[in-house]
Scaffold this motif. Structure first.
Motif, PDB file in Angstrom:
ATOM      1  N   LYS A 186      60.633   5.492  57.124  1.00 31.49           N
ATOM      2  CA  LYS A 186      59.258   4.993  57.272  1.00 31.49           C
ATOM      3  C   LYS A 186      59.125   4.270  58.605  1.00 31.49           C
ATOM      4  O   LYS A 186      59.688   3.199  58.804  1.00 31.49           O
ATOM      5  CB  LYS A 186      58.880   4.051  56.130  1.00 31.49           C
ATOM      6  CG  LYS A 186      57.418   3.597  56.175  1.00 31.49           C
ATOM      7  CD  LYS A 186      56.974   2.966  54.867  1.00 31.49           C
ATOM      8  CE  LYS A 186      56.802   4.009  53.772  1.00 31.49           C
ATOM      9  NZ  LYS A 186      56.205   3.414  52.544  1.00 31.49           N
ATOM     10  N   ASN A 187      58.432   4.891  59.536  1.00 34.36           N
ATOM     11  CA  ASN A 187      58.135   4.280  60.827  1.00 34.36           C
ATOM     12  C   ASN A 187      57.391   5.300  61.678  1.00 34.36           C
ATOM     13  O   ASN A 187      57.647   6.500  61.581  1.00 34.36           O
ATOM     14  CB  ASN A 187      59.410   3.844  61.571  1.00 34.36           C
ATOM     15  CG  ASN A 187      59.100   3.058  62.836  1.00 34.36           C
ATOM     16  OD1 ASN A 187      59.250   3.540  63.952  1.00 34.36           O
ATOM     17  ND2 ASN A 187      58.629   1.835  62.661  1.00 34.36           N
ATOM     18  N   GLU A 188      56.472   4.820  62.492  1.00 32.07           N
ATOM     19  CA  GLU A 188      55.750   5.707  63.397  1.00 32.07           C
ATOM     20  C   GLU A 188      56.367   5.577  64.784  1.00 32.07           C
ATOM     21  O   GLU A 188      56.166   4.593  65.472  1.00 32.07           O
ATOM     22  CB  GLU A 188      54.265   5.326  63.428  1.00 32.07           C
ATOM     23  CG  GLU A 188      53.572   5.495  62.073  1.00 32.07           C
ATOM     24  CD  GLU A 188      52.126   5.023  62.096  1.00 32.07           C
ATOM     25  OE1 GLU A 188      51.641   4.643  63.189  1.00 32.07           O
ATOM     26  OE2 GLU A 188      51.497   5.016  61.032  1.00 32.07           O
ATOM     27  N   TYR A 189      57.140   6.594  65.158  1.00 30.78           N
ATOM     28  CA  TYR A 189      57.826   6.583  66.454  1.00 30.78           C
ATOM     29  C   TYR A 189      57.633   7.945  67.095  1.00 30.78           C
ATOM     30  O   TYR A 189      58.084   8.969  66.573  1.00 30.78           O
ATOM     31  CB  TYR A 189      59.306   6.270  66.262  1.00 30.78           C
ATOM     32  CG  TYR A 189      60.096   6.193  67.544  1.00 30.78           C
ATOM     33  CD1 TYR A 189      59.782   5.256  68.520  1.00 30.78           C
ATOM     34  CD2 TYR A 189      61.163   7.056  67.777  1.00 30.78           C
ATOM     35  CE1 TYR A 189      60.509   5.176  69.702  1.00 30.78           C
ATOM     36  CE2 TYR A 189      61.910   6.979  68.952  1.00 30.78           C
ATOM     37  CZ  TYR A 189      61.568   6.038  69.907  1.00 30.78           C
ATOM     38  OH  TYR A 189      62.285   5.961  71.074  1.00 30.78           O
TER      39      TYR A 189
ATOM     40  N   SER B 282      56.268  -2.940  68.242  1.00 30.58           N
ATOM     41  CA  SER B 282      55.210  -2.393  67.387  1.00 30.58           C
ATOM     42  C   SER B 282      54.961  -3.224  66.137  1.00 30.58           C
ATOM     43  O   SER B 282      53.858  -3.254  65.614  1.00 30.58           O
ATOM     44  CB  SER B 282      55.559  -0.958  66.967  1.00 30.58           C
ATOM     45  OG  SER B 282      56.620  -0.958  66.033  1.00 30.58           O
ATOM     46  N   LYS B 283      56.007  -3.899  65.636  1.00 30.97           N
ATOM     47  CA  LYS B 283      55.913  -4.706  64.407  1.00 30.97           C
ATOM     48  C   LYS B 283      55.506  -3.856  63.205  1.00 30.97           C
ATOM     49  O   LYS B 283      54.921  -4.366  62.241  1.00 30.97           O
ATOM     50  CB  LYS B 283      54.906  -5.858  64.587  1.00 30.97           C
ATOM     51  CG  LYS B 283      55.282  -6.849  65.681  1.00 30.97           C
ATOM     52  CD  LYS B 283      56.574  -7.556  65.365  1.00 30.97           C
ATOM     53  CE  LYS B 283      56.919  -8.601  66.422  1.00 30.97           C
ATOM     54  NZ  LYS B 283      58.233  -9.213  66.199  1.00 30.97           N
ATOM     55  N   ALA B 284      55.781  -2.556  63.238  1.00 30.85           N
ATOM     56  CA  ALA B 284      55.449  -1.686  62.117  1.00 30.85           C
ATOM     57  C   ALA B 284      56.538  -1.772  61.053  1.00 30.85           C
ATOM     58  O   ALA B 284      57.652  -2.219  61.313  1.00 30.85           O
ATOM     59  CB  ALA B 284      55.299  -0.245  62.594  1.00 30.85           C
ATOM     60  N   GLU B 285      56.205  -1.343  59.844  1.00 30.47           N
ATOM     61  CA  GLU B 285      57.184  -1.292  58.770  1.00 30.47           C
ATOM     62  C   GLU B 285      58.339  -0.376  59.192  1.00 30.47           C
ATOM     63  O   GLU B 285      58.107   0.680  59.787  1.00 30.47           O
ATOM     64  CB  GLU B 285      56.509  -0.754  57.510  1.00 30.47           C
ATOM     65  CG  GLU B 285      57.319  -0.884  56.260  1.00 30.47           C
ATOM     66  CD  GLU B 285      56.532  -0.479  55.035  1.00 30.47           C
ATOM     67  OE1 GLU B 285      57.028  -0.705  53.920  1.00 30.47           O
ATOM     68  OE2 GLU B 285      55.431   0.081  55.190  1.00 30.47           O
TER      69      GLU B 285
ATOM     70  N   GLU C  35      56.544  -5.357  57.705  1.00 35.09           N
ATOM     71  CA  GLU C  35      55.880  -5.230  59.003  1.00 35.09           C
ATOM     72  C   GLU C  35      56.213  -6.341  59.984  1.00 35.09           C
ATOM     73  O   GLU C  35      56.460  -6.089  61.158  1.00 35.09           O
ATOM     74  CB  GLU C  35      54.353  -5.157  58.814  1.00 35.09           C
ATOM     75  CG  GLU C  35      53.869  -3.902  58.124  1.00 35.09           C
ATOM     76  CD  GLU C  35      53.836  -4.037  56.609  1.00 35.09           C
ATOM     77  OE1 GLU C  35      54.483  -4.978  56.071  1.00 35.09           O
ATOM     78  OE2 GLU C  35      53.198  -3.208  55.963  1.00 35.09           O
ATOM     79  N   ASP C  36      56.227  -7.578  59.518  1.00 36.43           N
ATOM     80  CA  ASP C  36      56.411  -8.702  60.438  1.00 36.43           C
ATOM     81  C   ASP C  36      57.877  -9.143  60.542  1.00 36.43           C
ATOM     82  O   ASP C  36      58.179 -10.142  61.186  1.00 36.43           O
ATOM     83  CB  ASP C  36      55.535  -9.893  60.033  1.00 36.43           C
ATOM     84  CG  ASP C  36      55.753 -10.314  58.593  1.00 36.43           C
ATOM     85  OD1 ASP C  36      56.715  -9.819  57.969  1.00 36.43           O
ATOM     86  OD2 ASP C  36      54.970 -11.127  58.090  1.00 36.43           O
TER      87      ASP C  36
END
Length: 252
Positions: free
Chosen positions: A53-56, A85-88, A139-140
């Protein structure tokens, strides 16, 4: 009473605070206060990682699993992007793509479950992948849940993390004073292995520096098993620190 007040330290008087809670049976550790960048820097070289799980956008795509992955040579670049990005972020490491292509439909479904539910159906260590870790963070990055094939890696991670903080502190001191120290204090994994039983209950490490009469770094341990949710401790940190430390390690 005056001497006691002088010795009392507020949260900001410490160099670092880290929450650690180990589940030895299921081989995972919950951290709060540990960033992805700190994990990568402290755990040693990572092999390739499969993104659950991550948008890369700069990763590679594996046709067999239909998932993105990051090659070992691109980990540094990915770490910076992920931190910004601080994304999950959820991933599992693996040795090479050929082994990735050996995953059965059942195993692929298990990986998708891990990414969605933040927990495995069974042991998350796969023979095909030869993975050492499963990394699950919100996320954080206030909390991360990390599975370790070898729990001794936890002590190595902690030692490397605290020693990196010491080295940064000493480098900045050396720059301003233009004085090179013969040796820099450091913690060893063996020292931290003495805390293994305490970590099972949920603890917070707090580190500070002593300048005089001799240079030293002190690591205090406080049991905070009465805080069921790790992210709650940060709002109560000064209250927690009023409690006497259960254990202390000092290095010179």
């Amino acid at each position: 009473m005056i001497d006691l007040a002088k010795k009392m330290r507020a949260a900001d008087d410490f160099l670092h605070h880290l929450y650690v809670h180990m589940n030895e049976i299921n081989q995972f550790v919950i951290f709060s206060g540990l960033t992805f960048h700190e994990f990568v820097s402290s755990i040693g070289p990572l092999q390739n990682i499969l993104l659950l799980k991550n948008e890369y956008e700069d990763g590679s795509f594996n046709m067999h699993t239909q998932l993105e992955f990051v090659e070992e040579r691109s980990i540094r670049k990915f770490t910076k992007k992920a931190t910004d990005s601080k994304a999950e972020l959820c991933w599992i490491d693996f040795s090479d793509e050929k082994r990735l292509n050996l995953l059965t439909p059942q195993e692929q479904a298990e990986l998708l479950y891990i990414g969605h539910k933040k927990e495995p159906i069974r042991s998350p260590f796969y023979h095909q992948l030869q993975n050492k870790f499963v990394y699950l963070a919100n996320e954080d990055e206030k909390m991360s849940k990390i599975y370790f094939r070898d729990l001794q890696d936890v002590e190595q991670l902690l030692a490397n993390l605290f020693n990196a903080i010491i080295q940064d502190k000493e480098r900045s001191t050396t720059f301003w004073r233009r004085k090179v120290k013969e040796s820099i204090p450091s913690f060893t994994p063996d020292m931290l292995s003495n805390f293994r039983e305490d970590i099972k209950d949920g603890i917070i490490f707090s580190m500070y520096k002593i300048e005089k009469p001799n240079l030293a770094y002190v690591l205090e341990l406080r049991n905070i098993s009465d805080f069921p949710f790790p992210d709650e401790i940060w709002g109560e940190l000064n209250t927690i620190l009023k409690k006497k430390a259960e254990k202390i390690i000092e290095v010179h």
